[in-house]
Scaffold this motif. Structure first.
Motif, PDB file in Angstrom:
ATOM      1  N   ARG A 151       0.842  -1.022  -0.161  1.00 27.51           N
ATOM      2  CA  ARG A 151       0.226   0.056  -0.146  1.00 27.51           C
ATOM      3  C   ARG A 151       0.698   1.434   0.014  1.00 27.51           C
ATOM      4  N   GLU A 152       2.004   1.130   0.586  1.00 26.82           N
ATOM      5  CA  GLU A 152       2.748   2.343   0.909  1.00 26.82           C
ATOM      6  C   GLU A 152       3.764   2.422  -0.433  1.00 26.82           C
ATOM      7  N   ALA A 153       4.223   1.604  -1.351  1.00 23.24           N
ATOM      8  CA  ALA A 153       5.198   1.721  -2.192  1.00 23.24           C
ATOM      9  C   ALA A 153       4.679   2.669  -3.313  1.00 23.24           C
ATOM     10  N   PRO A 154       5.734   3.552  -3.623  1.00 20.68           N
ATOM     11  CA  PRO A 154       5.476   4.461  -4.638  1.00 20.68           C
ATOM     12  C   PRO A 154       5.005   4.024  -5.978  1.00 20.68           C
ATOM     13  N   TRP A 155       3.919   4.769  -6.396  1.00 17.00           N
ATOM     14  CA  TRP A 155       3.314   4.194  -7.741  1.00 17.00           C
ATOM     15  C   TRP A 155       4.576   4.186  -8.967  1.00 17.00           C
ATOM     16  N   GLU A 156       4.564   3.000  -9.589  1.00 13.83           N
ATOM     17  CA  GLU A 156       5.550   2.581 -10.459  1.00 13.83           C
ATOM     18  C   GLU A 156       5.325   2.626 -12.000  1.00 13.83           C
ATOM     19  N   ALA A 157       4.049   3.328 -12.401  1.00 16.73           N
ATOM     20  CA  ALA A 157       3.634   3.175 -13.756  1.00 16.73           C
ATOM     21  C   ALA A 157       4.502   4.336 -14.458  1.00 16.73           C
ATOM     22  N   SER A 158       4.661   3.946 -16.055  1.00 15.14           N
ATOM     23  CA  SER A 158       5.878   4.609 -16.663  1.00 15.14           C
ATOM     24  C   SER A 158       5.228   6.031 -17.197  1.00 15.14           C
ATOM     25  N   GLY A 159       6.072   6.841 -17.456  1.00 15.12           N
ATOM     26  CA  GLY A 159       5.667   8.260 -17.876  1.00 15.12           C
ATOM     27  C   GLY A 159       4.694   8.391 -18.796  1.00 15.12           C
ATOM     28  N   TRP A 160       4.478   7.335 -19.771  1.00 13.54           N
ATOM     29  CA  TRP A 160       3.527   7.842 -20.947  1.00 13.54           C
ATOM     30  C   TRP A 160       2.222   7.380 -20.237  1.00 13.54           C
ATOM     31  N   TYR A 161       1.996   6.380 -19.523  1.00 11.67           N
ATOM     32  CA  TYR A 161       0.875   5.973 -19.065  1.00 11.67           C
ATOM     33  C   TYR A 161       0.571   7.179 -17.781  1.00 11.67           C
ATOM     34  N   ARG A 162       1.251   7.726 -17.134  1.00  3.25           N
ATOM     35  CA  ARG A 162       0.978   8.770 -16.222  1.00  3.25           C
ATOM     36  C   ARG A 162       0.169   9.976 -17.054  1.00  3.25           C
ATOM     37  N   ASN A 163       0.927  10.420 -18.167  1.00  2.00           N
ATOM     38  CA  ASN A 163       0.502  11.485 -19.080  1.00  2.00           C
ATOM     39  C   ASN A 163      -0.780  11.228 -19.798  1.00  2.00           C
ATOM     40  N   HIS A 164      -0.849   9.734 -20.070  1.00  2.00           N
ATOM     41  CA  HIS A 164      -2.238   9.583 -20.731  1.00  2.00           C
ATOM     42  C   HIS A 164      -3.452   9.569 -19.716  1.00  2.00           C
ATOM     43  N   ARG A 165      -3.067   9.280 -18.704  1.00  2.00           N
ATOM     44  CA  ARG A 165      -4.215   9.320 -17.642  1.00  2.00           C
ATOM     45  C   ARG A 165      -4.725  10.628 -17.360  1.00  2.00           C
ATOM     46  N   ALA A 166      -3.527  11.481 -17.121  1.00  3.20           N
ATOM     47  CA  ALA A 166      -3.731  13.120 -16.819  1.00  3.20           C
ATOM     48  C   ALA A 166      -4.757  13.607 -18.197  1.00  3.20           C
ATOM     49  N   ALA A 167      -4.392  13.339 -19.433  1.00  4.27           N
ATOM     50  CA  ALA A 167      -4.801  13.781 -20.601  1.00  4.27           C
ATOM     51  C   ALA A 167      -6.284  13.398 -20.483  1.00  4.27           C
ATOM     52  N   SER A 168      -6.806  12.096 -20.192  1.00  2.00           N
ATOM     53  CA  SER A 168      -7.942  11.840 -20.119  1.00  2.00           C
ATOM     54  C   SER A 168      -8.898  12.728 -19.251  1.00  2.00           C
ATOM     55  N   PHE A 169      -8.230  13.007 -18.128  1.00  2.00           N
ATOM     56  CA  PHE A 169      -8.965  13.942 -17.322  1.00  2.00           C
ATOM     57  C   PHE A 169      -9.272  15.404 -17.839  1.00  2.00           C
ATOM     58  N   ARG A 170      -8.109  15.808 -18.485  1.00  2.00           N
ATOM     59  CA  ARG A 170      -8.334  17.081 -19.232  1.00  2.00           C
ATOM     60  C   ARG A 170      -9.556  17.038 -20.334  1.00  2.00           C
ATOM     61  N   ARG A 171      -9.374  15.942 -21.061  1.00  2.00           N
ATOM     62  CA  ARG A 171     -10.637  15.994 -21.864  1.00  2.00           C
ATOM     63  C   ARG A 171     -12.082  16.049 -21.432  1.00  2.00           C
ATOM     64  N   ARG A 172     -12.132  15.460 -20.032  1.00  2.00           N
ATOM     65  CA  ARG A 172     -13.389  15.652 -19.596  1.00  2.00           C
ATOM     66  C   ARG A 172     -13.717  16.980 -18.787  1.00  2.00           C
ATOM     67  N   GLY A 173     -12.554  17.826 -18.936  1.00  2.00           N
ATOM     68  CA  GLY A 173     -12.743  19.160 -18.093  1.00  2.00           C
ATOM     69  C   GLY A 173     -12.780  19.144 -16.778  1.00  2.00           C
ATOM     70  N   VAL A 174     -11.979  18.003 -16.156  1.00 10.41           N
ATOM     71  CA  VAL A 174     -12.228  17.672 -14.456  1.00 10.41           C
ATOM     72  C   VAL A 174     -10.477  17.901 -14.239  1.00 10.41           C
ATOM     73  N   PRO A 175     -10.149  18.297 -13.153  1.00 11.24           N
ATOM     74  CA  PRO A 175      -8.731  18.212 -12.445  1.00 11.24           C
ATOM     75  C   PRO A 175      -8.433  16.913 -12.357  1.00 11.24           C
ATOM     76  N   SER A 176      -7.067  16.525 -12.497  1.00  7.22           N
ATOM     77  CA  SER A 176      -6.671  15.175 -12.361  1.00  7.22           C
ATOM     78  C   SER A 176      -6.393  14.959 -10.832  1.00  7.22           C
ATOM     79  N   PRO A 177      -6.882  13.933 -10.285  1.00  8.40           N
ATOM     80  CA  PRO A 177      -6.833  13.563  -8.879  1.00  8.40           C
ATOM     81  C   PRO A 177      -5.556  13.669  -8.213  1.00  8.40           C
ATOM     82  N   ASP A 178      -5.283  13.760  -7.071  1.00  9.20           N
ATOM     83  CA  ASP A 178      -4.005  13.907  -6.425  1.00  9.20           C
ATOM     84  C   ASP A 178      -3.482  12.162  -6.008  1.00  9.20           C
ATOM     85  N   GLU A 179      -4.580  11.312  -6.234  1.00 10.74           N
ATOM     86  CA  GLU A 179      -4.304  10.049  -5.703  1.00 10.74           C
ATOM     87  C   GLU A 179      -4.699   9.187  -6.802  1.00 10.74           C
ATOM     88  N   VAL A 180      -4.332   8.172  -7.110  1.00 12.47           N
ATOM     89  CA  VAL A 180      -4.534   7.093  -8.064  1.00 12.47           C
ATOM     90  C   VAL A 180      -5.055   5.785  -7.242  1.00 12.47           C
TER      91      VAL A 180
END
Length: 254
Positions: A151-180
């Motif tokens: 539960r406490e280990a840092p998120w290990e997702a790759s950079g492109w996946y993080r960017n893709h996830r953030a972009a999906s929130f932007r397309r919906r016009g909502v801020p990206s959450p601080d937690e995954v």
């Protein structure tokens, strides 16, 4: 108790628990048999070696990047007679990232960690055609329990996946959450008052090629929330032009 966390990331992974004959499927997350096999190979254990100590380790997985299921249709021929072999289907997870963990005796866990730093047999992610793209070890063994460590280990997702996830929130016009929110799959010991959420036949009893044997394992599913900033995004690889240092050849004019 001591905990060893593993980063399982690669272009392709395949973790079968019920794969047989010409249809080789994969689970959505690493299996205990697959990870124990990786650890046993790092230690140089042969296929007929005793696995009792490794099988007794507590096991869990966190899905940091689920990846995409990929189907490969394969044909093959015998090299001597050129006789066609049966057609087969192989399934893989592409671009997936997992954090797996084992917990047990501190001495054994330390030896496993040291073996991963200098493995006897190279590690692979379920099949020999699936090498890891990043070092398997995340950190030195930790004191404590397995579930809190996952539960406490840092998120290990790759950079492109993080960017893709953030972009999906932007397309919906909502801020990206601080937690995954990430899925957790943990060992579920036998309990007459609670049935496991999933049952898999992936408890390794023997890897002997003459008679592989696996037992049933109960799995408890839950989820956790990890800060997005807890795992720094991986930087983009530097430019790579393998011919840049070659001396240009002046064409002949005669």
């Amino acid at each position: 108790m001591s905990v060893l966390l593993l980063r399982l990331a690669g272009p392709l992974q395949s973790w079968g628990s019920a794969a047989r004959f010409t249809r080789r499927t994969t689970e959505n997350a690493p299996t205990k048999s697959g990870v124990i096999g990786l650890l046993a190979a790092a230690q140089g254990r042969r296929r007929d070696a005793d696995l009792t100590d490794l099988a007794a380790l507590e096991f869990g997985v966190r899905v940091d990047q689920p990846g995409t299921r990929l189907r490969d249709f394969q044909t093959a021929h015998h090299s001597d007679t050129l006789k066609a072999m049966p057609l087969s289907e192989r399934f893989y997870l592409a671009d997936a990232v997992f954090v797996a963990g084992v917990s047990g005796d501190p001495g054994l866990v330390q030896r496993l960690y040291e073996a991963l730093l200098e493995p006897v047999f190279l590690p692979y992610l379920g099949r020999r055609s699936c090498p890891p793209s990043r070092p398997v070890t995340v950190a030195e063994p930790l004191d404590g329990e397995l579930e809190p460590a996952l539960r406490e280990a840092p998120w290990e997702a790759s950079g492109w996946y993080r960017n893709h996830r953030a972009a999906s929130f932007r397309r919906r016009g909502v801020p990206s959450p601080d937690e995954v929110r990430l899925d957790l799959l943990l060992d579920s010991p036998p309990d007459p008052d609670r049935l496991p959420d999933i049952t898999l036949r992936d408890l390794p009893l023997s890897f002997d090629a003459r008679h592989r044997r696996y037992g049933l394992r109960g799995v408890r599913t839950t989820e956790t929330r990890v800060p997005v900033a807890a795992g720094a995004a991986r930087p983009s690889p530097p430019p790579h032009e393998p011919t840049a240092l070659l001396t240009p050849v002046t064409p002949r004019t005669d």
